[in-house]
Write a protein that holds these residues in place. Structure first.
Motif, PDB file in Angstrom:
ATOM      1  N   ASN A  87      -9.957   5.930 -51.453  1.00 20.26           N
ATOM      2  CA  ASN A  87     -11.167   5.213 -51.847  1.00 20.26           C
ATOM      3  C   ASN A  87     -12.237   6.147 -52.418  1.00 20.26           C
ATOM      4  N   SER A  88     -12.306   7.364 -51.934  1.00 24.18           N
ATOM      5  CA  SER A  88     -13.295   8.315 -52.432  1.00 24.18           C
ATOM      6  C   SER A  88     -12.718   9.722 -52.370  1.00 24.18           C
ATOM      7  N   ARG A  89     -13.418  10.658 -52.971  1.00 27.15           N
ATOM      8  CA  ARG A  89     -12.929  12.034 -53.098  1.00 27.15           C
ATOM      9  C   ARG A  89     -12.705  12.661 -51.719  1.00 27.15           C
ATOM     10  N   ILE A  90     -11.523  13.301 -51.588  1.00 23.00           N
ATOM     11  CA  ILE A  90     -11.168  13.983 -50.344  1.00 23.00           C
ATOM     12  C   ILE A  90     -11.130  15.475 -50.625  1.00 23.00           C
ATOM     13  N   ASP A  91     -12.032  16.200 -49.982  1.00 25.04           N
ATOM     14  CA  ASP A  91     -12.070  17.655 -50.116  1.00 25.04           C
ATOM     15  C   ASP A  91     -11.567  18.241 -48.815  1.00 25.04           C
ATOM     16  N   ARG A  92     -10.388  18.828 -48.852  1.00 21.95           N
ATOM     17  CA  ARG A  92      -9.784  19.325 -47.628  1.00 21.95           C
ATOM     18  C   ARG A  92     -10.631  20.433 -46.997  1.00 21.95           C
ATOM     19  N   GLU A  93     -11.199  21.302 -47.815  1.00 24.30           N
ATOM     20  CA  GLU A  93     -11.986  22.407 -47.287  1.00 24.30           C
ATOM     21  C   GLU A  93     -13.265  21.885 -46.624  1.00 24.30           C
ATOM     22  N   GLU A  94     -13.831  20.833 -47.166  1.00 26.52           N
ATOM     23  CA  GLU A  94     -15.027  20.239 -46.555  1.00 26.52           C
ATOM     24  C   GLU A  94     -14.671  19.496 -45.282  1.00 26.52           C
ATOM     25  N   LEU A  95     -13.488  18.893 -45.259  1.00 27.75           N
ATOM     26  CA  LEU A  95     -13.079  18.076 -44.112  1.00 27.75           C
ATOM     27  C   LEU A  95     -12.584  18.924 -42.952  1.00 27.75           C
ATOM     28  N   CYS A  96     -11.776  19.947 -43.229  1.00 29.65           N
ATOM     29  CA  CYS A  96     -11.127  20.692 -42.143  1.00 29.65           C
ATOM     30  C   CYS A  96     -11.383  22.189 -42.196  1.00 29.65           C
ATOM     31  N   GLY A  97     -12.098  22.671 -43.201  1.00 31.79           N
ATOM     32  CA  GLY A  97     -12.333  24.107 -43.282  1.00 31.79           C
ATOM     33  C   GLY A  97     -11.037  24.848 -43.558  1.00 31.79           C
ATOM     34  N   ARG A  98     -10.820  25.935 -42.806  1.00 29.72           N
ATOM     35  CA  ARG A  98      -9.623  26.755 -43.000  1.00 29.72           C
ATOM     36  C   ARG A  98      -8.548  26.428 -41.983  1.00 29.72           C
ATOM     37  N   SER A  99      -8.654  25.287 -41.312  1.00 29.91           N
ATOM     38  CA  SER A  99      -7.637  24.896 -40.344  1.00 29.91           C
ATOM     39  C   SER A  99      -6.322  24.615 -41.060  1.00 29.91           C
ATOM     40  N   LEU A 100      -5.223  25.075 -40.443  1.00 31.75           N
ATOM     41  CA  LEU A 100      -3.912  24.850 -41.055  1.00 31.75           C
ATOM     42  C   LEU A 100      -3.546  23.379 -41.079  1.00 31.75           C
ATOM     43  N   GLU A 101      -3.962  22.644 -40.057  1.00 32.19           N
ATOM     44  CA  GLU A 101      -3.643  21.221 -39.983  1.00 32.19           C
ATOM     45  C   GLU A 101      -4.892  20.428 -40.358  1.00 32.19           C
ATOM     46  N   CYS A 102      -4.714  19.505 -41.258  1.00 34.73           N
ATOM     47  CA  CYS A 102      -5.836  18.674 -41.687  1.00 34.73           C
ATOM     48  C   CYS A 102      -5.324  17.252 -41.855  1.00 34.73           C
ATOM     49  N   SER A 103      -5.812  16.361 -41.019  1.00 34.05           N
ATOM     50  CA  SER A 103      -5.359  14.967 -41.065  1.00 34.05           C
ATOM     51  C   SER A 103      -6.554  14.044 -40.853  1.00 34.05           C
ATOM     52  N   VAL A 104      -6.443  12.863 -41.429  1.00 36.67           N
ATOM     53  CA  VAL A 104      -7.414  11.794 -41.195  1.00 36.67           C
ATOM     54  C   VAL A 104      -6.755  10.790 -40.261  1.00 36.67           C
ATOM     55  N   HIS A 105      -7.337  10.613 -39.080  1.00 42.06           N
ATOM     56  CA  HIS A 105      -6.777   9.691 -38.083  1.00 42.06           C
ATOM     57  C   HIS A 105      -7.437   8.327 -38.242  1.00 42.06           C
ATOM     58  N   LEU A 106      -6.604   7.361 -38.477  1.00 37.51           N
ATOM     59  CA  LEU A 106      -7.088   6.000 -38.679  1.00 37.51           C
ATOM     60  C   LEU A 106      -6.690   5.130 -37.494  1.00 37.51           C
ATOM     61  N   GLU A 107      -7.572   4.197 -37.134  1.00 34.59           N
ATOM     62  CA  GLU A 107      -7.250   3.151 -36.152  1.00 34.59           C
ATOM     63  C   GLU A 107      -7.169   1.826 -36.897  1.00 34.59           C
ATOM     64  N   VAL A 108      -5.980   1.277 -36.914  1.00 36.30           N
ATOM     65  CA  VAL A 108      -5.777  -0.025 -37.557  1.00 36.30           C
ATOM     66  C   VAL A 108      -5.844  -1.086 -36.469  1.00 36.30           C
ATOM     67  N   ILE A 109      -6.777  -2.015 -36.612  1.00 38.92           N
ATOM     68  CA  ILE A 109      -7.060  -3.010 -35.573  1.00 38.92           C
ATOM     69  C   ILE A 109      -6.848  -4.394 -36.159  1.00 38.92           C
ATOM     70  N   VAL A 110      -6.095  -5.214 -35.457  1.00 39.27           N
ATOM     71  CA  VAL A 110      -5.930  -6.622 -35.818  1.00 39.27           C
ATOM     72  C   VAL A 110      -6.225  -7.455 -34.577  1.00 39.27           C
ATOM     73  N   ASP A 111      -6.786  -8.612 -34.789  1.00 46.59           N
ATOM     74  CA  ASP A 111      -7.155  -9.524 -33.690  1.00 46.59           C
ATOM     75  C   ASP A 111      -6.168 -10.680 -33.609  1.00 46.59           C
ATOM     76  N   ARG A 112      -6.343 -11.429 -32.525  1.00 47.16           N
ATOM     77  CA  ARG A 112      -5.622 -12.699 -32.281  1.00 47.16           C
ATOM     78  C   ARG A 112      -4.105 -12.564 -32.389  1.00 47.16           C
ATOM     79  N   PRO A 113      -3.410 -11.854 -31.529  1.00 48.03           N
ATOM     80  CA  PRO A 113      -3.997 -11.077 -30.437  1.00 48.03           C
ATOM     81  C   PRO A 113      -4.400  -9.691 -30.901  1.00 48.03           C
ATOM     82  N   LEU A 114      -5.179  -9.012 -30.056  1.00 51.83           N
ATOM     83  CA  LEU A 114      -5.676  -7.690 -30.407  1.00 51.83           C
ATOM     84  C   LEU A 114      -4.540  -6.674 -30.342  1.00 51.83           C
TER      85      LEU A 114
END
Length: 846
Positions: A87-114
């Motif tokens: 959706n928008s620009r992803i800069d790995r260095e801005e997000l994780c710095g010099r860390s070897l592992e860089c991931s975006v953790h998402l929570e996908v939520i649906v209701d009825r039932p939760l």
């Protein structure tokens, strides 16, 4: 050889990364994607709906949404096709710095039932950063006397990328005096040195210009360069020398200010001022290092100057220069590698999201209430967090992912017992001592309709006076519902039934909201003494619950009926308040003695109690005081007050006033016409047959009298035996109960309604030989307090009273028979026995 070693390291890094990813996916059981950094808007990441097993048609109805602890606008999901895109620009260095592992953790939520799914999107590094040297031009001072293979350390370039993209190689421009020596101490640390390969002669060459180029390992390669200006100095030909080129120091984070890091000691072979050494940081030392450390120029002691934080920077590399006071000055160099040790100085953080509140009180066990995530900036055991709940709450924590928990229902809820819970989540790390943090969740319990309206009691007794005003309030019913809101809104209604030929709703009504019961019409006790009303209470739940209450409405009598006179034939005569009831003329023989009954006035009253207790008296007319007749106060019998003589008028007109005991009293009047005749003027028989018939009739009456005498004797015997038995039982009873024992007198008082049991419907009828039943016996039933006698004694007493009442009834019948047969002697006996029995009966009741 260097290139081969670099390739081997790259292959090893890739294999290790693949193994870590495979282990992560196997352990988490969640969806994993990867996307390169700097990807354009709309770049395809993955079919997240399909991979999670969700139908496209249910994404919108089930409120499919994506949440992230990092920036939430990086990735988005198209709800039409279920595709996850950039959706928008992803800069790995801005997000994780010099860390070897860089991931975006998402929570996908649906209701009825939760449902909650965890999606990990790895951000792959691309070679978008060039190597950068601390400065673009660096001046180096070299003495002409420097020996061959003399080394001058250089600060390497830095690359914000990672992995192969940050693996740098260096190349020095061609020179006959210098070459570049690169030494690798570990995987990412390289030491650069400029080595002298040919002796310098200032007179021939006073400056050497070189270009140092750093090239990264990305595709395509990116380069950075620094220009080296080497100036050749003369005179001082010995430089300070450190004990070792690299010093390694371990330092605990949060060390106090002025903490000694290391004390350096360099030596110089020269003498005099050329051997006096001053210490300083290298000219290319970063400003961040200078804010954290300081060096004593004379002693070489390096001490801390600012606050050290392991979570901010895990290690520091400090270049130190030792310069002598020669002219020109010579310098030696070393590097201090400072590694920080982590301490447990960060408390865990608790974040509560996706609250499903309020929760229904009938929610099933296992219902997810909230999602909880924890984090700790520390490392190792100091960053391992465990969660717990406050005790005595029907909830539990279920671990759904690393550092992610679900707050679920673990016990039954009852809003009527507990309306809300303050659940405290405690996160505790594994440090020594451990640090903890808490977060509160206020769980509101929503009401369901599980309680029916309840009345304080199932039945009420209500007293209402007759002739009430239409619409008057007679009672208010009230039911309480333990539920809340609409489920506790109680409405009242009448349970319809038939009362005789009419519906109950024609008598009373109930207000739906207040529960006030109103009488719709005046009530008439003579028509309806008891009205049973059942009211239903229903709440506003779905489905509604209800209960009933019963009202026993007793109609209290009022004096609204005047006495009604009975005609001689037994029917009703004139009513009260009218001109009076005219009776046919009666013949009365002159010469009758005092006390002889000549007529009787009969009246009844439709009321009850005192209102139906009648008394008779002569109206106070002119001459009534000299009248030879009188009327019995309660019997209505008209008898001679004195012996009749010739002076009395031949026609006597008596006005009898019948009065009840109500408040106010109501009356009726009866007019009697009596004709006084001589005894010889009685009608004579016109023929012998008539005389013989009369003689036969008198003979028949004599025979009847004989039978009556025999019956009276038998009944007298029965009465005597009954009285003896009654007296024996009364005297043999305990002192506190028997009639023979002395006790406190009981005061008998009538209530506001009255305790007289005589009424049109309940009066005791006494049989006589002629006319309608007499209604002159008043039976008074006082409300005595119940005594301590047993139920058997009460039953026996009731039986005795019944036996006593039987001879009285028989005597009354015989009494009237004898009146008809003019047996005056037996009549007197009956009257005497009546008086005796009434006295005994009165004493037994008292």
């Amino acid at each position: 050889m260097v290139s081969s070693m670099r390739k081997d390291r790259e292959v090893g890094h890739l294999l290790l990364l693949l193994l870590l990813l495979a282990f992560w996916e196997a352990g988490s059981g969640q969806v994993h994607y990867s996307v390169p950094e700097e990807a354009k808007h709309g770049t395809f990441v993955g079919r997240i709906a399909q991979d999670l097993g969700l139908e496209l048609a249910e994404l919108v109805p089930r409120r499919f949404r994506v949440a992230s602890k990092e920036r939430g606008d990086l990735l988005e999901v198209n709800l039409q096709n279920g595709i996850l895109f950039v959706n928008s620009r992803i800069d790995r260095e801005e997000l994780c710095g010099r860390s070897l592992e860089c991931s975006v953790h998402l929570e996908v939520i649906v209701d009825r039932p939760l449902q909650v799914f965890h999606v990990e999107v790895e951000v792959r590094d691309i070679n978008d950063n060039t190597p950068i040297f601390p400065m673009t031009i660096k001046t180096i001072w070299f003495h002409e006397s420097r020996l061959l293979d003399s080394r001058f350390p250089l600060e390497g370039a830095s690359d914000a990328d990672i992995g192969a993209n940050a693996l740098l190689s260096y190349k020095l421009s061609s020179s006959e005096f210098f070459f570049l020596d690169v030494q690798t101490s570990d995987e990412l640390s390289q030491s650069l040195s400029l080595v002298l390969k040919k002796s310098l002669d200032r007179e021939d060459t006073d400056q050497v210009d070189l270009l140092l180029v750093a090239t990264d390992g990305g595709k395509p390669e990116l380069t950075g360069s620094v220009q080296l200006l080497i100036k050749v100095l003369d005179v001082n030909d010995n430089e300070p020398v450190f004990d070792q080129p690299v010093y390694k120091v371990q330092l605990v984070e949060n060390s106090a200010n002025e903490t000694l890091v290391i004390k350096l000691n360099a030596s110089d072979a020269d003498e005099g001022s050329n051997s006096e050494i001053l210490y300083s940081f290298g000219s290319d030392v970063l400003s961040t290092i200078q804010t954290k450390f300081k060096i004593d120029r004379n002693s070489g002691e390096i001490r801390t100057k600012g606050q050290l934080d392991y979570e901010e920077m895990k290690s520091y590399e400090i270049q130190v220069t030792a310069s002598d006071n020669g002219s020109p000055s010579m310098s030696g160099h070393c590097k201090i590698s400072v590694k920080l040790l982590d301490v447990n100085d960060n408390r865990p953080k608790v974040l509560i999201t996706s609250l499903s509140l309020p929760i229904q009180e009938d929610a099933p066990l296992g219902t997810v209430i909230a999602l909880i995530s924890v984090s700790d900036r520390d490392s190792g055991a100091n960053g391992q967090v465990t969660c717990s709940l406050s005790p005595h709450a029907p909830f539990k924590l279920v671990s759904t992912f690393k550092n992610y928990y679900s707050l679920v229902l673990d016990g039954a809820l009852d809003r009527e017992s507990v309306e809300r819970y303050a659940v405290v989540v405690t996160a505790r790390d594994g440090g020594a001592p451990a640090l903890s943090a808490t977060a509160s969740v206020r769980v509101e319990v929503a009401d369901v309709n599980d309680n029916a309206p309840a009345f304080a009691q199932a039945e009420h007794t209500v007293f209402v006076r007759e002739n009430n005003a239409p619409g008057c309030h007679i009672f208010t019913v009230s039911a309480r519902d333990a539920d809340a809101g609409e489920n506790a809104r109680v409405s009242y209604s009448l349970v319809e039934r038939r009362v005789g030929e009419r519906a109950l709703s024609s008598y009373v009504s109930v207000h739906a909201e207040s529960g006030r019961v109103h009488a719709l019409q005046p009530l008439d006790r003579e028509e309806l003494e008891l009205l049973t009303v059942q009211v239903s209470a229903r709440d506003g739940g779905a489905p509604p619950l209800g209960s009933n209450v019963t009202l026993q409405v007793f109609v209290l009598d009022e004096n609204d009926n005047a006495p009604a006179l009975l005609a001689a034939g037994g029917g009703l005569g004139g009513g009260g308040g009218g001109p009076g009831a005219l009776s046919p003329s009666s013949l009365v023989a002159r010469g009758l003695g005092a006390g002889q009954v000549v007529a009787k006035v009969r009246a009844v009253d439709a009321d009850s109690g005192y209102n139906a207790w009648l008394s008779y008296e002569l109206a106070p007319e002119a001459g009534a005081a000299r009248s030879p007749f009188r009327v019995g106060l309660y019997t209505g019998e008209v008898s001679t007050a004195r012996a009749l003589d010739e002076a009395d008028a031949a026609r006597q007109r008596l006005l009898v006033l019948v009065r009840d005991h109500g408040e106010p009293a109501l009356t009726a009047t009866a007019t009697l016409l009596l004709s006084l005749v001589d005894g010889g003027q009685a009608p004579k028989a016109s023929s012998r047959a008539a005389a013989e018939g009369a003689a036969g009739a008198r003979a028949a009456l004599v025979d009847v009298n004989v039978y009556l005498i025999v019956a009276i004797c038998a009944v007298s015997s029965l009465l005597v035996l009954t009285l003896l038995l009654y007296a024996a039982l009364r005297c043999s009873a305990p002192p506190s109960q028997g009639a023979c024992a002395a006790g406190k007198p009981v005061l008998v008082c009538s209530s506001a309604v009255g305790s007289w049991s005589y009424s049109q419907q309940r009066r005791q009828r006494v049989c006589s030989g002629e006319g309608p039943p007499k209604a002159d016996l008043m039976a008074f039933s006082p409300s005595l307090p119940p005594g301590p006698s047993s139920a058997d004694s009460v039953s026996l007493t009731n039986l005795i009273h019944t036996i006593l009442f039987l001879p009285l009834t028989i005597y009354k019948c015989l009494y009237f028979l004898f009146i008809l047969n003019y047996v005056f002697l037996l009549n007197c006996c009956c009257i005497s026995l009546d008086i005796l029995f009434l006295l005994l009966l009165t004493s037994s009741f008292t």
